[in-house]
Design a protein around this motif. Sequence first.
Motif, short mmCIF file in Angstrom:
data_model
loop_
_atom_site.label_atom_id
_atom_site.label_comp_id
_atom_site.label_asym_id
_atom_site.label_seq_id
_atom_site.Cartn_x
_atom_site.Cartn_y
_atom_site.Cartn_z
N UNK A 197 -5.05 -14.11 18.11
CA UNK A 197 -4.22 -14.68 17.03
C UNK A 197 -2.76 -14.77 17.47
N UNK A 198 -2.27 -13.71 18.08
CA UNK A 198 -0.87 -13.68 18.52
C UNK A 198 -0.61 -14.75 19.57
N UNK A 199 -1.53 -14.91 20.51
CA UNK A 199 -1.36 -15.93 21.55
C UNK A 199 -1.44 -17.34 20.96
N UNK A 200 -2.31 -17.51 19.98
CA UNK A 200 -2.42 -18.82 19.32
C UNK A 200 -1.13 -19.16 18.59
N UNK A 201 -0.55 -18.18 17.90
CA UNK A 201 0.70 -18.40 17.16
C UNK A 201 1.84 -18.79 18.10
N UNK A 202 1.85 -18.20 19.29
CA UNK A 202 2.90 -18.53 20.26
C UNK A 202 2.83 -19.99 20.69
N UNK A 203 1.62 -20.57 20.60
CA UNK A 203 1.42 -21.97 20.98
C UNK A 203 1.49 -22.90 19.77
N UNK A 204 1.90 -22.34 18.62
CA UNK A 204 2.03 -23.15 17.42
C UNK A 204 0.73 -23.45 16.72
N UNK A 205 -0.33 -22.70 17.05
CA UNK A 205 -1.63 -22.89 16.42
C UNK A 205 -1.75 -21.99 15.20
N UNK A 206 -2.57 -22.40 14.22
CA UNK A 206 -2.80 -21.61 13.02
C UNK A 206 -4.29 -21.42 12.79
N UNK A 207 -4.67 -20.20 12.45
CA UNK A 207 -6.08 -19.83 12.36
C UNK A 207 -6.64 -20.12 10.97
N UNK A 208 -7.71 -20.91 10.93
CA UNK A 208 -8.39 -21.18 9.67
C UNK A 208 -9.47 -20.15 9.38
N UNK A 209 -10.19 -19.70 10.43
CA UNK A 209 -11.32 -18.81 10.17
C UNK A 209 -11.73 -18.01 11.39
N UNK A 210 -12.30 -16.87 11.12
CA UNK A 210 -13.09 -16.12 12.09
C UNK A 210 -14.53 -16.38 11.68
N UNK A 211 -15.30 -17.01 12.55
CA UNK A 211 -16.65 -17.48 12.25
C UNK A 211 -17.62 -16.65 13.08
N UNK A 212 -18.49 -15.86 12.43
CA UNK A 212 -19.30 -14.92 13.18
C UNK A 212 -20.68 -14.74 12.54
N UNK A 213 -21.71 -14.63 13.38
CA UNK A 213 -23.01 -14.17 12.89
C UNK A 213 -22.87 -12.69 12.53
N UNK A 214 -23.41 -12.32 11.39
CA UNK A 214 -23.31 -10.91 10.98
C UNK A 214 -23.93 -9.99 12.02
N UNK A 215 -25.00 -10.45 12.66
CA UNK A 215 -25.58 -9.79 13.83
C UNK A 215 -25.81 -10.88 14.87
N UNK A 216 -25.00 -10.93 15.92
CA UNK A 216 -25.17 -11.99 16.93
C UNK A 216 -26.58 -12.00 17.51
N UNK A 217 -27.25 -13.12 17.38
CA UNK A 217 -28.65 -13.23 17.79
C UNK A 217 -28.78 -13.85 19.18
N UNK A 218 -28.33 -15.10 19.32
CA UNK A 218 -28.37 -15.74 20.63
C UNK A 218 -27.56 -14.93 21.65
N UNK A 219 -26.54 -14.23 21.16
CA UNK A 219 -25.71 -13.40 22.02
C UNK A 219 -26.41 -12.17 22.57
#
Length: 451
Positions: A197-219
């Motif tokens: 998040x901090x690195x994104x903000x330094x580049x002028x980016x803004x975070x809309x969401x953290x998108x995650x499987x509650x239990x990563x399956x394919x991972x």
Amino acid sequence: MRPAQRSRQETLALRRQLIGSSCKLFFSNDPVKIVKAQGQYMYDENGRRYLDCINNVAHVGHCHPDIVKAAHEQNQLLNTNSRYLHDNLVDYAERLSKTLPEKLCVFYFLNSGSEANDLALRLARQYTKHEDVIVLDHAYHGHLTSLIDISPYKFRNLEGQKEWVHVAPVPDTYRGLYREDHEESVTAYANEVKNIIEQAHKRGRKIAAFFVESLPSVGGQIIPPAGYFQKVAEHIHKAGGVFIADEIQVGFGRVGKHFWAFQLQGEDFIPDIVTMGKPIGNGHPIACVATTKEIAEAFAATGVEYFNTFGGNPVSCAIGLAVLDVIEKEHLQAHATEVGNFLMKLLKEQKIKHPIIGDVRGSGLFIGVDLIKDQAERTPATAEAEHLVTRLKEEYILLSTDGPGRNVLKFKPPMCFNMEDAKFVVDTIDKLLTDMEKECPNQSKSSTCST
């Protein structure tokens, strides 16, 4: 008029001729032709019965009579879109709301998990007015273009990572950055998200969401350490983003202790958006997005209607209601805990016996068995895993692998999978691993040979 049943080879030849080659088959060198299924069993054209250990879509069991009956009865009455009033739609939304935290009280119905995740992305961006998304490495969230873009599992083999996508390490305490011997693995993994998040903000980016499987399956059938979601949500909310929990693989009581896998993190964690699919309709195409009033109102404020032709139709909702009824009537959530604990116990006993088994992890009937070449480096035993699932198929057991190294045996059977099934599978795995070890007589206790 349908033609007479073809032979397996005739069906395979027609499939190769007519169906896109990117649509893969299980056991592509010797695919199985399935013509019937019931409960946790599938049957081929010769009547041979296979134990299904991987089909989390047939959640309460293949062709469950209550689900078939609900679909048939409603099909005889009406099936139309949701622009007309119908009790099934509101009854189903009300039933689902009782399984979720109170603030998740607005529902959108769709036809697939991909549609649900695409809508979740739209909701997040409209509400936050931000674009960027943080996902976990090796994540998969669906096949639409918008979701391929946030699925490292896919985009690393295609056009690569978009500027608005940020990838965090999987909170895997077995083979990840911070392992079981790390004193503060939860904080360490959450800080990786904070740093992104901090690195994104330094580049002028803004975070809309953290998108995650509650239990990563394919991972790799990963169980994130409790408290991780809370800490990540704190960082995401501070950045003006929302937390999206993808329950498409693991919802509806599969984890046993709770109805939703995100609840494994603790009562103090509530996502902003939850997506559902796969098991929701027991094989019928249904999906759902649940969110808060605030997010739903921001989405409506655009003035643009959201309409899904088949989403929330009376037949789909009748089936969804029937699935909830069966889960409750047959006590399948408690059953998942009981059978899952028994299966985990048996698998952990095999871990002591067979050094190729590096880790056994899971909750309820969501279990991963991590196969390794050596105990020190934990190198994925990819070839051995492939050999094992092929041999299991020859013993009429359907199992598959996942994870970045394709070395994690994944158990996600229909919820009617029972104690006898668990013992049969583990006894067969024991026999096959013993045979594999005999084929490699010089292996040490810390390693296995390739097959």
